[in-house]
Scaffold this active site. Sequence first.
Site, PDB file in Angstrom:
ATOM      1  CB  ALA A 254      -0.936   0.002   1.206  1.00 51.97           C
TER       2      ALA A 254
ATOM      3  CB  SER B 166       7.019   0.929  -0.986  1.00 51.03           C
ATOM      4  OG  SER B 166       7.140  -0.194  -0.131  1.00 51.03           O
ATOM      5  N   GLY B 167       6.307  -0.543  -3.585  1.00 54.36           N
ATOM      6  CA  GLY B 167       6.366  -1.785  -4.340  1.00 54.36           C
ATOM      7  C   GLY B 167       7.809  -2.185  -4.539  1.00 54.36           C
ATOM      8  NE  ARG B 168       8.971  -4.463  -1.039  1.00 55.25           N
ATOM      9  CZ  ARG B 168       7.693  -4.182  -0.768  1.00 55.25           C
ATOM     10  NH1 ARG B 168       6.726  -4.974  -1.199  1.00 55.25           N
ATOM     11  NH2 ARG B 168       7.372  -3.092  -0.118  1.00 55.25           N
TER      12      ARG B 168
ATOM     13  N   GLY C  95      -5.582  -6.290  -1.553  1.00 54.34           N
ATOM     14  CA  GLY C  95      -6.849  -6.766  -2.093  1.00 54.34           C
ATOM     15  C   GLY C  95      -7.852  -5.658  -2.336  1.00 54.34           C
TER      16      GLY C  95
ATOM     17  CG  ASP D 240      -0.491  -8.050   0.131  1.00 59.63           C
ATOM     18  OD1 ASP D 240      -1.558  -8.469   0.624  1.00 59.63           O
ATOM     19  OD2 ASP D 240      -0.148  -6.853   0.191  1.00 59.63           O
ATOM     20  CB  THR D 241      -2.522 -11.626   3.280  1.00 61.06           C
ATOM     21  OG1 THR D 241      -2.527 -10.210   3.470  1.00 61.06           O
ATOM     22  CG2 THR D 241      -2.456 -12.296   4.638  1.00 61.06           C
TER      23      THR D 241
ATOM     24  CB  THR E 181       0.281  -0.828   5.640  1.00 63.79           C
ATOM     25  OG1 THR E 181       1.468  -0.334   5.011  1.00 63.79           O
ATOM     26  CG2 THR E 181      -0.705   0.311   5.802  1.00 63.79           C
TER      27      THR E 181
ATOM     28  N   GLY F 212       7.320  -6.995   7.058  1.00 66.23           N
ATOM     29  CA  GLY F 212       8.210  -5.925   7.481  1.00 66.23           C
ATOM     30  C   GLY F 212       8.235  -5.696   8.975  1.00 66.23           C
TER      31      GLY F 212
END
Length: 498
Positions: free
Chosen positions: A11, A13-15, A83, A241-242, A263, A410
Site C-alpha cells: 500500500a 511501496s512496491g518492489r 486486495g 499479498d497475504t 501497514t 516488514g
Amino acid sequence: MSLVAAADLGASSGRVMVARVGPGELGLREVHRFANVPVRVGGTLYWDILRLYADVLDGLAIAAGAGGAGGTDLASVGIDSWGVDYGLLDETGALLGNPVHYRDARTGGAAEQLWARVPAADLYAVTGIQQLPFNTGYQLAAAAGSPQLAAARTLLLIPDLLGYWLTGQAGAERTNASTTQLLDARTGDWAWPLIERAGIPRRIFPPLRQAGTVIGPVRADLDERARPVTGLPVVAVGSHDTASAVAAVPAQGRGFAYISSGTWSLVGMELDQPVLTEASHRAGFTNEAGIDGRIRYLHNVTGLWLLQESMRAWTAAGVPAKLSDLLARAAQLPPLGSVVDADDPAFLAPGDMPARISAACAQAGDPVPATPPEIVRCVLDSLALAYRRTIARAQELSGRHVDVIHMVGGGVRNELLCQLTADACGLPVIAGPVEAAALGNSLVQARALGAAPDDLDEMRGLLRATQELRRFEPQGNGAAWEAAARRLGVSRPSPRRS
C-alpha cells in the site's frame, strides 16, 4: 534451478525481487523498489496505476538481467498486491479510470446500501468475509448508477489488471477474488445468486484462476520497457499479498497462528474449511482463500499504519523522528501506561495520527502520551494487545489450538513489537522471513515450473532450511496484559498454552 521475478506491491511501496529456487536453495534479492503514492483529484483518492505498471516493467527489465554471466535466465514473473481495489475495462479492453483507493471516503454509507438488498448476515453466510467498509462489494454499491460502471465489461483486481496488460489475458485469481466479498467460500466460485441480489452486473466478473496457473507470455507488442521480458511466462501466484505471505510462513505442522505484519496486520490461522457461523461474523473474522484450497481465517488489525502515519505527521511538522531512535527510547518506557483499541475506525483514514491517539487515550482516562517515544510505545503495546485478543478469539471460534505464533513481513524488523507480542500472548514468536509475500510469490511460480516441492508443507520446510528466523520467548505472567485489555473493554481469554 529456476530464477523467477516477484513483483510485490504494498500500500505504500512496491518492489521487484528475484528469487533463485532449487533443491535445498531459496535465495531472494531486491532489484527495484519504488514508492506507491496515491493521488487525490476532485476530492477522490486514486491509485496511480499507470506509474505502478511502469515501475513493474522497469523492475522486470532489471530482473531479466539478474542472472549475470553464466547465471540462470529468468524463467517467469508473478504479481501480488493488496486486495479489494479494482480497475474497470470497457468492451475494447481500455481502462475506464484509475482505480479508487480503498481509503477513499466514497464508501461511506455504501454498506447500508448493499445490506438493503442483501443483509449482512446473508453476505457472511455465503462469502465468510469480514465486514470492512472498503470491501469490493461496498465499492461497487457506491459506484452503482455511475457512467463508468454502466460502460464496464470487465472488473480486474490490481494484480489481474497488471497481468492483463502484460499478457492480454483477463481473469481473476482466487485468493484475491475472495477479498471482494463476492466469492462463495464453500464452492470457490463467484457467488452468482448473491451478486444478482446485490444488483451488480454479472458481465463484469472474469473467469477464475488457481494460483500456479500460467496466464500467458508477456506480449510482444508492448512498449520498449517490456522488451527484455517479451515472451516470458506470467504465472498467477497467490495474488493477494497475504496469501503469498501465509504460503511463506515457515511453520511445522498446523498448530500455529500467523501475523502478517505491515501497514495492516493480518492475524489468524490456517484452516481446511471456512468458519461461517454468526459468532464468527459478529467477531469480525474473515475466511479468505489461501494456497492449495486452504482457508486464511483472520482478522484485519490496523497495523504499522498507526506508526507510519505518526512518523509522517512528525516529519511534516519538522519534529526529528528517526524510527530506530524512537524504538530504542520507547523500549525504556514503562509498559502499558497508555493503550488504545487498534481496531478503532478513528484510525483508518490518513491524518494527524498522534493527535488521534492522544485523544483516544484522554477519552479512555489513560495518561495522554505527549512525546513521540510515548506515542510509539502506546502504538506497539496496543498492537500486541490486539494480536492477543485476535489469536485467542480465532482459537475459540475455530476450535483449533495454537502452540506458536509466526510473524512475517516488514514488522519482524521491529524487535520490540515481536517481544511484546510474545509477552502479550504468552506464546513463542518466530519472526521471519521479512519478505514473506515475495517468497510465497516466488515459490508458487517455482512450483509451477517444477523447481519447488509440490506440497505446501514441504515448501515450508525449504523456508525453514534457508531463511533467517528469530525466536522470542514470552516474559512476565500476563496479568498486566489482561488488566490493560480490561481497561479497553475488549478483554479476551489469553491465548496462552494450556
